[in-house]
Scaffold this motif. Structure first.
Motif, PDB file in Angstrom:
ATOM      1  N   MET A  33      26.323  97.597  90.263  1.00  0.00           N
ATOM      2  CA  MET A  33      25.628  97.029  91.319  1.00  0.00           C
ATOM      3  C   MET A  33      26.155  95.678  92.061  1.00  0.00           C
ATOM      4  O   MET A  33      25.462  94.459  92.031  1.00  0.00           O
ATOM      5  N   LEU A  34      26.941  96.080  92.888  1.00  0.00           N
ATOM      6  CA  LEU A  34      27.813  94.968  93.397  1.00  0.00           C
ATOM      7  C   LEU A  34      26.942  94.051  94.464  1.00  0.00           C
ATOM      8  O   LEU A  34      27.464  93.102  94.676  1.00  0.00           O
ATOM      9  N   PRO A  57      30.779  86.232  93.130  1.00  0.00           N
ATOM     10  CA  PRO A  57      30.855  86.291  94.464  1.00  0.00           C
ATOM     11  C   PRO A  57      31.284  87.754  95.270  1.00  0.00           C
ATOM     12  O   PRO A  57      31.348  88.634  94.029  1.00  0.00           O
ATOM     13  N   ASP A  58      31.432  87.820  96.348  1.00  0.00           N
ATOM     14  CA  ASP A  58      31.485  89.015  96.848  1.00  0.00           C
ATOM     15  C   ASP A  58      32.721  89.985  96.448  1.00  0.00           C
ATOM     16  O   ASP A  58      32.657  91.184  96.410  1.00  0.00           O
ATOM     17  N   TRP A  72      34.124  89.763  93.526  1.00  0.00           N
ATOM     18  CA  TRP A  72      33.863  89.788  91.739  1.00  0.00           C
ATOM     19  C   TRP A  72      34.759  91.049  91.568  1.00  0.00           C
ATOM     20  O   TRP A  72      35.450  91.042  90.401  1.00  0.00           O
ATOM     21  N   ILE A  73      34.691  92.248  92.118  1.00  0.00           N
ATOM     22  CA  ILE A  73      35.112  93.458  91.554  1.00  0.00           C
ATOM     23  C   ILE A  73      36.682  93.581  91.667  1.00  0.00           C
ATOM     24  O   ILE A  73      37.370  94.382  90.794  1.00  0.00           O
ATOM     25  N   LEU A  74      37.152  92.416  92.496  1.00  0.00           N
ATOM     26  CA  LEU A  74      38.789  92.495  92.521  1.00  0.00           C
ATOM     27  C   LEU A  74      39.328  91.770  91.263  1.00  0.00           C
ATOM     28  O   LEU A  74      40.709  91.603  91.583  1.00  0.00           O
ATOM     29  N   GLN A  75      38.803  91.654  90.413  1.00  0.00           N
ATOM     30  CA  GLN A  75      39.486  90.674  89.282  1.00  0.00           C
ATOM     31  C   GLN A  75      40.373  91.521  88.631  1.00  0.00           C
ATOM     32  O   GLN A  75      40.011  92.992  88.319  1.00  0.00           O
ATOM     33  N   GLU A  76      41.630  90.904  88.273  1.00  0.00           N
ATOM     34  CA  GLU A  76      42.775  91.664  87.679  1.00  0.00           C
ATOM     35  C   GLU A  76      42.302  92.434  86.355  1.00  0.00           C
ATOM     36  O   GLU A  76      42.899  93.301  86.018  1.00  0.00           O
ATOM     37  N   ARG A  77      41.394  91.668  85.616  1.00  0.00           N
ATOM     38  CA  ARG A  77      40.947  92.201  84.349  1.00  0.00           C
ATOM     39  C   ARG A  77      40.423  93.589  84.440  1.00  0.00           C
ATOM     40  O   ARG A  77      40.238  94.247  83.444  1.00  0.00           O
TER      41      ARG A  77
END
Length: 285
Positions: A107-108, A113-114, A116-121
């Motif tokens: 639920m982005l 932060p906006d 968040w979904i781009l984290q390498e992990r």
């Protein structure tokens, strides 16, 4: 035949719908498929996809149970895993034991932060989605569209569906920033978009003229073969209702001079292709 690509069911007593409060009075009640199925039968809506509405594995399991109770109508479930958990891949594997799983939706819109979904992990999770042929449903606000564009560029084989037309800020019609950001996403061939949730963006009452503007832009950017219809029921009740939204979208097809083939894509074929549905003879991918 119509496939509703975006429908929710919930039971308040389950207790994990943190966003669902009494202030949202049209929604603050139990909503079951039995409430909506009579409308399906009357208006050629044959199948639907259940989409998560709570950030919990338990709710996804609840959706699986509801889908099996109504297997004649439910063809897929878009569920949820905890991307931040060290057990995320195990959670995904366990959900994939259920053939009805067709995608995931964090639920982005509620996460900071906006980007968040781009984290390498999270890379192994996206690679797993690609390998399993699953969809990533992007529940985002307008300002998060550039994030999804970066995600699409990073994973060009990932199937991404933009929910609710990317939730444009309808108070700014015409909305040039939304159009520019969506145009970039439309350049990514694995990105599709849902005509769903748009009516709820109008806090002071559904404005059909403004909504037609946004729908026209969506078709111009993506083409009918990359747009799918969804009701966003019961959230649609915030500004409209199931039949009014369906009828409005059907009128838009006439106003935009969509061919029969294009209308088939919107109401059936795009969802079938993107979510990997085998609508007949079995309710499985």
């Amino acid at each position: 035949m119509i496939i509703d690509s975006h429908l929710h069911v919930w039971k308040l007593a389950r207790g994990d719908y943190d966003w669902l409060t009494a202030e949202l009075s049209p929604l603050y009640a139990d909503h079951a498929l039995t409430e909506i199925l009579p409308l399906f039968d009357q208006h050629r809506v044959s199948k639907c996809i259940l989409v998560q509405a709570a950030p919990s594995i338990a709710e996804t399991q609840y959706l699986f149970k509801q889908a099996k109770l109504h297997s004649n109508h439910v063809v897929a479930v878009v569920g949820w895993i905890d991307f931040s958990s060290k057990h995320a891949l195990k959670q995904l594997d366990e959900l994939c034991l259920e053939p009805l799983l067709s995608g995931l939706r964090p639920m982005l819109q509620d996460i900071s932060p906006d980007n968040w979904i781009l984290q390498e992990r999270f890379t192994p999770i996206f690679q797993a989605l690609i390998n399993k042929g699953l969809v990533f449903d992007a529940l985002v606000k307008q300002q998060q569209l550039p994030v999804i564009y970066e995600l699409a560029c990073r994973f060009p084989k990932l199937k991404i569906v933009i929910d609710h037309c990317g939730k444009p800020d309808v108070a700014k019609t015409p909305n040039t920033q939304w159009q520019k950001d969506l145009a970039k996403l439309a350049q990514c061939p694995t990105v599709t978009i849902k005509l769903s949730g748009l009516s709820a963006q109008f806090s002071s009452g559904f404005d059909e003229k403004s909504a037609l503007h946004y729908i026209t832009e969506v078709f111009a950017l993506f083409g009918a073969d990359r747009v799918m219809w969804g009701s966003d029921w019961p959230v649609v009740k915030l500004a409209s209702d199931y039949l009014s939204w369906l009828s409005f979208c059907q009128r838009c097809c006439q106003l935009l001079n969509l061919s029969l083939s294009q209308q088939t894509s919107l109401f059936y074929q795009t969802a079938t292709d993107v979510y990997g549905l085998s609508v007949y003879p079995e309710n499985k991918k």
